[in-house]
Motif scaffolding. Structure first.
Motif, PDB file in Angstrom:
ATOM      1  N   LEU A   1      45.211   8.987   9.156  1.00  0.00           N
ATOM      2  CA  LEU A   1      44.668   8.410   7.598  1.00  0.00           C
ATOM      3  C   LEU A   1      45.466   6.994   7.521  1.00  0.00           C
ATOM      4  O   LEU A   1      46.359   7.046   7.494  1.00  0.00           O
ATOM      5  N   THR A   2      44.695   6.118   7.101  1.00  0.00           N
ATOM      6  CA  THR A   2      45.217   4.737   6.711  1.00  0.00           C
ATOM      7  C   THR A   2      46.383   4.878   5.377  1.00  0.00           C
ATOM      8  O   THR A   2      47.194   4.050   5.505  1.00  0.00           O
ATOM      9  N   SER A   3      46.091   5.929   4.733  1.00  0.00           N
ATOM     10  CA  SER A   3      46.811   6.248   3.626  1.00  0.00           C
ATOM     11  C   SER A   3      48.379   6.531   4.121  1.00  0.00           C
ATOM     12  O   SER A   3      49.250   6.865   3.315  1.00  0.00           O
ATOM     13  N   HIS A   4      48.193   7.238   5.436  1.00  0.00           N
ATOM     14  CA  HIS A   4      49.672   7.720   5.871  1.00  0.00           C
ATOM     15  C   HIS A   4      50.671   6.476   5.941  1.00  0.00           C
ATOM     16  O   HIS A   4      50.371   5.448   6.504  1.00  0.00           O
ATOM     17  N   PRO A   5      51.836   6.716   5.431  1.00  0.00           N
ATOM     18  CA  PRO A   5      52.570   5.520   5.311  1.00  0.00           C
ATOM     19  C   PRO A   5      53.057   4.795   6.527  1.00  0.00           C
ATOM     20  O   PRO A   5      53.508   3.601   6.873  1.00  0.00           O
ATOM     21  N   GLN A   6      53.128   5.463   7.794  1.00  0.00           N
ATOM     22  CA  GLN A   6      53.392   4.853   9.005  1.00  0.00           C
ATOM     23  C   GLN A   6      52.110   4.853   9.912  1.00  0.00           C
ATOM     24  O   GLN A   6      52.470   4.930  11.217  1.00  0.00           O
ATOM     25  N   HIS A   7      51.066   4.838   9.501  1.00  0.00           N
ATOM     26  CA  HIS A   7      49.836   4.749  10.222  1.00  0.00           C
ATOM     27  C   HIS A   7      49.779   3.590  11.252  1.00  0.00           C
ATOM     28  O   HIS A   7      49.344   3.809  12.508  1.00  0.00           O
ATOM     29  N   ASP A   8      50.274   2.318  10.928  1.00  0.00           N
ATOM     30  CA  ASP A   8      50.479   1.302  11.902  1.00  0.00           C
ATOM     31  C   ASP A   8      51.329   1.595  13.182  1.00  0.00           C
ATOM     32  O   ASP A   8      51.085   1.376  14.066  1.00  0.00           O
ATOM     33  N   LEU A   9      52.379   2.406  12.918  1.00  0.00           N
ATOM     34  CA  LEU A   9      53.214   2.761  13.944  1.00  0.00           C
ATOM     35  C   LEU A   9      52.432   3.852  14.959  1.00  0.00           C
ATOM     36  O   LEU A   9      52.654   3.575  16.059  1.00  0.00           O
ATOM     37  N   VAL A  10      51.738   4.592  14.311  1.00  0.00           N
ATOM     38  CA  VAL A  10      51.193   5.793  15.066  1.00  0.00           C
ATOM     39  C   VAL A  10      50.125   5.090  15.991  1.00  0.00           C
ATOM     40  O   VAL A  10      50.025   5.161  17.185  1.00  0.00           O
ATOM     41  N   LYS A  11      49.351   3.843  15.391  1.00  0.00           N
ATOM     42  CA  LYS A  11      48.638   3.103  16.121  1.00  0.00           C
ATOM     43  C   LYS A  11      49.097   2.274  17.470  1.00  0.00           C
ATOM     44  O   LYS A  11      48.576   2.325  18.558  1.00  0.00           O
TER      45      LYS A  11
END
Ligand SMILES: Cc1ncc(COP(=O)(O)O)c(C=O)c1O
Length: 396
Positions: free
Chosen positions: A289-299
């Motif tokens: 989810l984009t609301s996950h604070p570390q979503h960019d790192l996951v990507k």
């Protein structure tokens, strides 16, 4: 980059999952699946001259097929299997000696945490637990006695993400320190720790890798021959080995790993989005989810994300219990990664061994529900959640 913004998934993994690890050797019947070799011992050529297999604790043909397949799926040079995920962890830690220091993530699967907290200290190995989201915390905890750093990403059950590459750079500043990543939640389909600098990726194969809730096993993968040799020695010296039957079952399950993971991800995202809109839900945590604070790192570090999500229901343990009891097709059970959707209240099951203070610090409260989103039709999964939320509302 994939459509969803993750690292681009490669098609070849579908083929490797199906064909990896097995070359038919029986030139009479030409089977296309390996046999289950139950023999505990193998006849030797002459005294002092072994054939490839001698004794099944050391090596077994069915286990070898599975190990080769696991290595191929991960693009790793070597893999080894153990009788459980915790058996794999125990074997890894057995490369250390009394007096060695370990650094581990402060949020780990409860059973792994118990090993570091209660069992290994009896053997003279102390562990410092840190929040591994910030590699500096690892750097600050390193001493000259540090020999191993153990991380889980995403963590269980709060799904915090650690930057494996950054941690690897910090860890490898000091010679001889091993970085181990428990990759159970993501599988090699969605995350490959070895590509990001880890020395060992470790699995509870019991979960997604087997995917059918009918077998307990663990494994490790590595690209380093010296690590493989040490762990292979310990595999048979400690004797923490799986049965040939379980190895075969696992090997069979791996053929559908990529397919299953695609569907877990699709359903996981759909359920997470549904839960985000529910007034009876306080917060949803899902790495996709984009609301996950570390979503960019996951990507940045993953090829996608599995079907593991957690959410806080509004209310206390009574509300949580009522909601869970109202679910019809979804089962309440401690494990994860199976074909069917399951839920668990970590504070009462997977993390019951933590003290209240430890649970509160991590956010493992009595209204936290962890969901392993399965492969059913997403409409049926959502309908089951929907009727349970309605039941909860009407029972007030
Ligand atoms: C992330 C993680 N690692 C390790 C384990 C331990 O694996 P096993 O139950 O196969 O020993 C588990 C089990 O739940 C887990 O969730």
């Amino acid at each position: 980059m994939s459509e969803e913004g993750y690292r681009q998934r490669e098609n070849g993994i579908f083929t490797r999952a199906i064909h990896g690890g097995f070359e038919p050797q029986d030139e009479f019947t030409w089977p296309i699946m390996p046999s289950i070799v139950v023999s505990a011992v193998f006849e030797q050529e002459t005294p002092g001259r072994d054939r490839e297999f001698r004794y099944s604790r050391i090596r077994n043909p069915t286990r070898t097929v599975l190990e080769k397949s696991l290595a191929e799926i991960e693009n790793a040079k070597y893999a080894l299997c153990f009788s459980s995920g915790l058996g794999a962890a125990t074997t890894i830690i057995s490369v250390l000696s009394s007096g060695d220091h370990i650094i581990a993530g402060e949020e780990l699967y409860g059973g792994t945490y118990r090993l570091f907290k209660e069992i290994f200290p009896r053997m003279g190995m102390q562990t410092t637990f840190v929040d591994t989201r910030d590699p500096k915390n690892i750097e600050n905890a390193m001493t000259e006695k540090t020999k191993l750093v153990w991380i889980e990403t995403p963590t269980n059950p709060i799904l915090r993400i650690t930057d494996i590459k950054s941690v690897s750079e910090v860890v490898h500043k000091q010679e001889g320190v091993l970085l181990v990543v428990d990759n159970t939640f993501q599988t090699p389909y969605f995350q490959r720790p070895l590509e990001l600098g880890a020395d060992i990726s470790m699995y509870s194969l019991t979960k997604y890798m087997n995917g059918h809730n009918d077998c307990i096993m663990g494994s490790i993968s590595t690209n380093q021959e010296s690590i493989y040799e040490k762990l292979h020695f310990l595999q048979h010296a400690l004797g923490i080995i799986p049965s040939p039957h379980d190895c075969h079952q696992l090997y069979r399950s791996l053929k559908t790993l990529p397919l299953r993971m695609e569907q877990h991800m699709k359903n996981g995202l759909a359920l997470a989005k549904y839960l985000e809109k529910q007034p009876q839900v306080e917060k949803v945590i899902y790495a996709g989810l984009t609301s996950h604070p570390q979503h960019d790192l996951v990507k940045k570090q993953c090829y996608g994300t599995s079907g593991m999500l957690s959410f806080y229901i509004k209310g206390d343990f009574n509300e949580t219990k009522k909601f869970i009891k109202a679910l019809k097709i979804i089962k309440y059970t401690g494990s994860l990664g199976g074909a069917g959707t399951t839920v668990v209240v970590p504070s009462y099951m997977s993390h019951v061994m933590l003290s209240n203070e430890e649970k509160i610090k991590l956010g493992i409260t009595d209204n936290l529900i962890r969901v392993s989103v399965g492969l059913e039709s997403i409409d049926d999964i959502i309908a089951d959640f929907d009727q349970a939320f309605k039941y909860l509302l009407n029972s007030k």
